[in-house]
Enzyme design. Structure first.
Site, PDB file in Angstrom:
ATOM      1  N   GLY A  46       0.872  -1.186   0.104  1.00 33.84           N
ATOM      2  CA  GLY A  46      -0.110  -0.100   0.118  1.00 33.84           C
ATOM      3  C   GLY A  46       1.207   1.132   0.010  1.00 33.84           C
ATOM      4  N   GLN A  51       3.346  10.120   1.155  1.00 36.67           N
ATOM      5  CA  GLN A  51       4.466   9.195   1.085  1.00 36.67           C
ATOM      6  C   GLN A  51       5.510   9.534  -0.146  1.00 36.67           C
ATOM      7  OE1 GLN A  51       2.448   5.161   2.268  1.00 36.67           O
ATOM      8  NE2 GLN A  51       4.421   5.077   3.043  1.00 36.67           N
ATOM      9  N   CYS A  92       6.199  -0.005   7.236  1.00 39.22           N
ATOM     10  CA  CYS A  92       5.665   1.113   6.297  1.00 39.22           C
ATOM     11  C   CYS A  92       6.975   1.353   5.410  1.00 39.22           C
ATOM     12  CB  CYS A  92       5.540   2.345   7.228  1.00 39.22           C
ATOM     13  SG  CYS A  92       4.893   3.721   6.438  1.00 39.22           S
ATOM     14  N   LEU A  93       6.634   1.804   3.941  1.00 39.39           N
ATOM     15  CA  LEU A  93       7.650   2.074   3.035  1.00 39.39           C
ATOM     16  C   LEU A  93       8.414   3.403   3.538  1.00 39.39           C
ATOM     17  CD1 LEU A  93       6.122   1.121  -0.424  1.00 39.39           C
ATOM     18  CD2 LEU A  93       7.617  -0.156   0.974  1.00 39.39           C
ATOM     19  N   HIS A 134      -3.895   1.577   7.699  1.00 37.22           N
ATOM     20  CA  HIS A 134      -2.656   2.260   7.870  1.00 37.22           C
ATOM     21  C   HIS A 134      -2.675   3.413   6.796  1.00 37.22           C
ATOM     22  CE1 HIS A 134       1.895   1.595   7.813  1.00 37.22           C
ATOM     23  NE2 HIS A 134       1.711   2.369   6.868  1.00 37.22           N
ATOM     24  N   GLU A 135      -3.128   2.980   5.451  1.00 39.52           N
ATOM     25  CA  GLU A 135      -2.995   4.039   4.506  1.00 39.52           C
ATOM     26  C   GLU A 135      -3.860   5.352   4.476  1.00 39.52           C
ATOM     27  OE1 GLU A 135      -0.460   3.727   2.865  1.00 39.52           O
ATOM     28  OE2 GLU A 135      -0.387   1.547   3.053  1.00 39.52           O
ATOM     29  N   HIS A 138      -2.165   7.459   7.248  1.00 40.45           N
ATOM     30  CA  HIS A 138      -1.022   8.320   6.082  1.00 40.45           C
ATOM     31  C   HIS A 138      -1.801   9.769   6.134  1.00 40.45           C
ATOM     32  CE1 HIS A 138       2.716   6.208   6.170  1.00 40.45           C
ATOM     33  NE2 HIS A 138       2.295   5.173   5.436  1.00 40.45           N
TER      34      HIS A 138
HETATM   35 NI    NI Z   1       2.908   3.408   5.484  1.00 37.59          NI
END
Ligand code: NI
Length: 164
Positions: A46, A51, A92-93, A134-135, A138
């Protein structure tokens, strides 16, 4: 499509409340394409627009299961969250290399618009449900490290500083 740079924990844009998309146009569709490309390259499931430094309410998700096709969701809203909670490991990226166990609603329903501006409703449990929450976090400037105990957050912060 173009690969974008992923913003890392500590970047200001990750802490901002992202803006609603007012019109789903080609610019938004290009952004979505770039987000998918960036997510796949980083081997994530995701990605949210902040991000990649874009403070807009767009997420892309591909949890690689057989029933859920990859999708983009514009202006996603959490419309239902089960009272039952579930713990699961998250990464998380924007915080590569670190993970933590996070407690979230076991099942959620999310509504938004698809890349054509049509209403889209996604119901999810397991990895999909976790990923949606989670997204959306963000888009509100929230990271998974905010959802653990203070003790654990200190530990994650220390590890992150050592790594940078
Ligand atoms: Ni993330």
């Amino acid at each position: 499509m173009a690969l974008r740079t992923i913003e890392l924990w500590g970047s200001e844009v990750l802490r901002r409340e992202a803006d609603e998309i007012e019109q789903v146009d080609d610019e938004v569709r290009t952004l979505i394409g770039d987000m998918f490309e960036t997510m796949y390259q980083a081997e994530g499931v995701g990605l949210a627009a902040p991000q990649i430094g874009i403070s807009l309410r767009v997420i892309v998700v591909d949890v690689h299961d057989e029933v859920t096709q990859p999708f983009a969701l514009i202006n996603p809203r959490l419309v239902e969250a089960s009272p039952e909670l579930e713990k699961g490991e998250e990464g998380c990226l924007s915080i590569p290399g670190l993970t933590a166990v996070v407690e979230r609603a076991a099942h959620v329903v999310v509504e938004g618009l698809d890349r054509d501006g049509q209403p889209l409703r996604i119901a999810g449990a397991g990895l999909l449900g976790r990923c949606l929450q989670h997204e959306i976090d963000h888009l509100n400037g929230v990271l998974f490290v905010d959802k653990v105990s203070p003790l654990q957050r200190n530990m994650l912060t220390r590890k992150w500083k050592k790594r940078r």
